[in-house]
Design a protein around this motif. Structure first.
Motif, PDB file in Angstrom:
ATOM      1  N   ILE A  67       0.837  -1.202   0.000  1.00 55.31           N
ATOM      2  CA  ILE A  67       0.000   0.000   0.000  1.00 55.31           C
ATOM      3  C   ILE A  67       0.875   1.256   0.000  1.00 55.31           C
ATOM      4  N   GLN A  68       1.941   1.219   0.822  1.00 50.25           N
ATOM      5  CA  GLN A  68       2.852   2.360   0.875  1.00 50.25           C
ATOM      6  C   GLN A  68       3.475   2.631  -0.485  1.00 50.25           C
ATOM      7  N   ALA A  69       3.928   1.560  -1.142  1.00 48.87           N
ATOM      8  CA  ALA A  69       4.559   1.701  -2.463  1.00 48.87           C
ATOM      9  C   ALA A  69       3.562   2.252  -3.475  1.00 48.87           C
ATOM     10  N   ARG A  70       2.314   1.761  -3.403  1.00 46.14           N
ATOM     11  CA  ARG A  70       1.296   2.229  -4.338  1.00 46.14           C
ATOM     12  C   ARG A  70       0.977   3.702  -4.098  1.00 46.14           C
ATOM     13  N   ASN A  71       0.892   4.095  -2.815  1.00 47.85           N
ATOM     14  CA  ASN A  71       0.615   5.489  -2.481  1.00 47.85           C
ATOM     15  C   ASN A  71       1.720   6.414  -2.985  1.00 47.85           C
ATOM     16  N   LYS A  72       2.980   5.959  -2.809  1.00 45.01           N
ATOM     17  CA  LYS A  72       4.109   6.758  -3.292  1.00 45.01           C
ATOM     18  C   LYS A  72       4.076   6.887  -4.805  1.00 45.01           C
ATOM     19  N   SER A  73       3.721   5.789  -5.453  1.00 42.43           N
ATOM     20  CA  SER A  73       3.639   5.806  -6.915  1.00 42.43           C
ATOM     21  C   SER A  73       2.548   6.762  -7.378  1.00 42.43           C
ATOM     22  N   GLU A  74       1.395   6.719  -6.698  1.00 40.62           N
ATOM     23  CA  GLU A  74       0.292   7.605  -7.052  1.00 40.62           C
ATOM     24  C   GLU A  74       0.667   9.061  -6.804  1.00 40.62           C
ATOM     25  N   GLU A  75       1.380   9.305  -5.701  1.00 37.04           N
ATOM     26  CA  GLU A  75       1.806  10.661  -5.369  1.00 37.04           C
ATOM     27  C   GLU A  75       2.762  11.201  -6.421  1.00 37.04           C
ATOM     28  N   LYS A  76       3.688  10.351  -6.873  1.00 35.94           N
ATOM     29  CA  LYS A  76       4.641  10.765  -7.912  1.00 35.94           C
ATOM     30  C   LYS A  76       3.910  11.070  -9.217  1.00 35.94           C
ATOM     31  N   LYS A  77       2.884  10.275  -9.521  1.00 34.43           N
ATOM     32  CA  LYS A  77       2.106  10.514 -10.739  1.00 34.43           C
ATOM     33  C   LYS A  77       1.377  11.850 -10.658  1.00 34.43           C
ATOM     34  N   LYS A  78       0.819  12.132  -9.464  1.00 30.77           N
ATOM     35  CA  LYS A  78       0.112  13.395  -9.269  1.00 30.77           C
ATOM     36  C   LYS A  78       1.068  14.573  -9.407  1.00 30.77           C
ATOM     37  N   GLU A  79       2.266  14.423  -8.823  1.00 30.59           N
ATOM     38  CA  GLU A  79       3.260  15.497  -8.904  1.00 30.59           C
ATOM     39  C   GLU A  79       3.709  15.705 -10.340  1.00 30.59           C
ATOM     40  N   ALA A  80       3.920  14.593 -11.048  1.00 25.86           N
ATOM     41  CA  ALA A  80       4.346  14.683 -12.442  1.00 25.86           C
ATOM     42  C   ALA A  80       3.264  15.347 -13.294  1.00 25.86           C
ATOM     43  N   LYS A  81       2.000  15.007 -13.030  1.00 29.62           N
ATOM     44  CA  LYS A  81       0.890  15.596 -13.770  1.00 29.62           C
ATOM     45  C   LYS A  81       0.791  17.088 -13.477  1.00 29.62           C
ATOM     46  N   ALA A  82       0.919  17.436 -12.182  1.00 29.07           N
ATOM     47  CA  ALA A  82       0.853  18.846 -11.795  1.00 29.07           C
ATOM     48  C   ALA A  82       1.968  19.648 -12.442  1.00 29.07           C
ATOM     49  N   GLU A  83       3.189  19.069 -12.480  1.00 28.36           N
ATOM     50  CA  GLU A  83       4.328  19.734 -13.097  1.00 28.36           C
ATOM     51  C   GLU A  83       4.107  19.905 -14.596  1.00 28.36           C
ATOM     52  N   ALA A  84       3.545  18.868 -15.226  1.00 32.92           N
ATOM     53  CA  ALA A  84       3.290  18.930 -16.665  1.00 32.92           C
ATOM     54  C   ALA A  84       2.255  19.997 -17.002  1.00 32.92           C
ATOM     55  N   GLU A  85       1.336  20.231 -16.077  1.00 39.16           N
ATOM     56  CA  GLU A  85       0.277  21.207 -16.313  1.00 39.16           C
ATOM     57  C   GLU A  85       0.670  22.615 -15.880  1.00 39.16           C
ATOM     58  N   THR A  86       1.824  22.756 -15.201  1.00 35.32           N
ATOM     59  CA  THR A  86       2.277  24.062 -14.741  1.00 35.32           C
ATOM     60  C   THR A  86       2.758  24.916 -15.900  1.00 35.32           C
ATOM     61  N   ILE A  87       2.330  26.156 -15.919  1.00 35.33           N
ATOM     62  CA  ILE A  87       2.749  27.097 -16.956  1.00 35.33           C
ATOM     63  C   ILE A  87       3.841  27.989 -16.374  1.00 35.33           C
ATOM     64  N   TYR A  88       4.983  28.017 -17.040  1.00 37.55           N
ATOM     65  CA  TYR A  88       6.082  28.879 -16.607  1.00 37.55           C
ATOM     66  C   TYR A  88       6.215  30.048 -17.571  1.00 37.55           C
ATOM     67  N   VAL A  89       6.220  31.246 -17.017  1.00 37.85           N
ATOM     68  CA  VAL A  89       6.384  32.445 -17.825  1.00 37.85           C
ATOM     69  C   VAL A  89       7.833  32.592 -18.264  1.00 37.85           C
ATOM     70  N   THR A  90       8.771  32.187 -17.390  1.00 39.56           N
ATOM     71  CA  THR A  90      10.196  32.272 -17.703  1.00 39.56           C
ATOM     72  C   THR A  90      10.867  30.922 -17.443  1.00 39.56           C
ATOM     73  N   ASP A  91      11.997  30.741 -18.066  1.00 37.02           N
ATOM     74  CA  ASP A  91      12.828  29.560 -17.831  1.00 37.02           C
ATOM     75  C   ASP A  91      14.280  29.970 -18.092  1.00 37.02           C
ATOM     76  N   ILE A  92      14.876  30.598 -17.081  1.00 36.90           N
ATOM     77  CA  ILE A  92      16.223  31.163 -17.216  1.00 36.90           C
ATOM     78  C   ILE A  92      17.179  30.332 -16.374  1.00 36.90           C
ATOM     79  N   GLU A  93      18.176  29.776 -16.996  1.00 34.37           N
ATOM     80  CA  GLU A  93      19.058  28.824 -16.308  1.00 34.37           C
ATOM     81  C   GLU A  93      19.978  29.483 -15.285  1.00 34.37           C
TER      82      GLU A  93
END
Length: 300
Positions: free
Chosen positions: A26-52
């Motif tokens: 259950i712990q492993a599944r929860n971590k996997s789901e959390e990572k998926k949610k974070e990855a989805k949130a990051e993919a949906e995030t709009i960045y106005v700038t991207d300066i290295e």
């Protein structure tokens, strides 16, 4: 009986292993789901700038023109390189603007003027290590957000109004002041006051100086570094504060810290006419304003 106990023990142990396997599964599944949610949130995030690698930040948000530059990993104020700029401020700015998050990107045919972007309220110019500039224009407020556009793209976004909160400090608000030591009658060992070539010494080893030591310790212990008249005074300007070598009073206070002797050097100059005197410490270039009463106690 012994055999039954062994079988029961084995059975219980087997059940424990199953429960542990289920738990970790259950712990492993929860971590996997959390990572998926974070990855989805990051993919949906709009960045106005991207300066290295941000090397320069220029802005005006109503407090005047500011220009902060980074050299060798250290940020400084371009107008006064010697100003003691607290690094936490430009580092936070760089973190915010290197990848500035947008709440949303606006779609539609509204003009820049409709968002207050034809005549922007604020302008922020960001320069990377290659010298490439990115200009952010802030327009009207909408709720807790600002309308913003980048360069001449014509694209409009909304960003949280906290994105400019770090830019609203005055330069003096971003000063890194000196660290003043804790001094009191319990750890002050000696004070030497030098003025016009003559010196006065108060020594805790001298029983006759006990009253004097207590008095000057009270003065030294009451010093609070805050208000300043100059944050990077030049040698040629020391005389304006009565802090040139011929005019200033030098106070050397020997005190103990962590069972070791330390020396604090204070230079006390002239009065400012408002109940304070100009004071410098050690090798700092900051001219502080310390009340005359405290200075008088230090010079008891």
């Amino acid at each position: 009986m012994e055999q039954k106990r062994k079988r029961l023990f084995i059975l219980l142990f087997g059940v424990l292993l199953i429960l542990l396997a289920v738990y970790f599964g259950i712990q492993a599944r929860n971590k996997s789901e959390e990572k998926k949610k974070e990855a989805k949130a990051e993919a949906e995030t709009i960045y106005v700038t991207d300066i290295e690698d941000l090397k320069e930040i220029k802005y005006n948000v109503g407090n005047g023109d500011f220009n902060l530059k980074k050299e060798g990993g250290t940020w400084y104020a371009a107008k006064d390189k010697d100003f003691p700029l607290a690094q936490s401020y430009p580092k936070q700015m760089a973190e915010t603007f290197s990848k500035l998050k947008a709440k949303r990107a606006l779609e539609g045919g509204d003009s820049l003027e409709d968002y207050g972007l034809k005549d922007p309220v604020y302008t922020v110019v960001l320069t990377d290590k290659q010298g490439k500039e990115t200009t952010l224009y802030y327009g009207n407020v909408t709720g807790d957000d600002y309308y913003i556009t980048v360069d001449n793209t014509g694209k409009v976004y909304t960003v949280n109004n906290t994105s400019i909160s770090d830019l609203q400090n005055k330069l003096e608000d971003m000063a890194q002041l000196d660290t003043y030591p804790n001094i009191g009658s319990g750890n002050l060992k000696k004070e030497v006051i030098t003025q016009n070539g003559s010196s006065t010494t108060y020594d805790s080893k001298n029983d006759d100086d006990s009253k004097n030591i207590a008095a000057v310790a009270g003065g030294l212990g009451a010093v609070k570094l805050g208000a300043a008249a100059d944050y990077s005074v030049a040698d040629k300007d020391l005389s304006k504060f009565g802090l040139d070598e011929t005019a200033r009073i030098t106070v050397e206070a020997t005190y103990t810290k962590d069972k070791k002797d330390e020396v604090l050097t204070l230079y006390i100059g002239s009065a400012d006419g408002k109940g304070n005197r100009y004071v410098m410490m050690n090798d700092s270039r900051i001219v502080y304003l310390i009340s005359e009463d405290i200075c008088n106690n230090i010079l008891y």
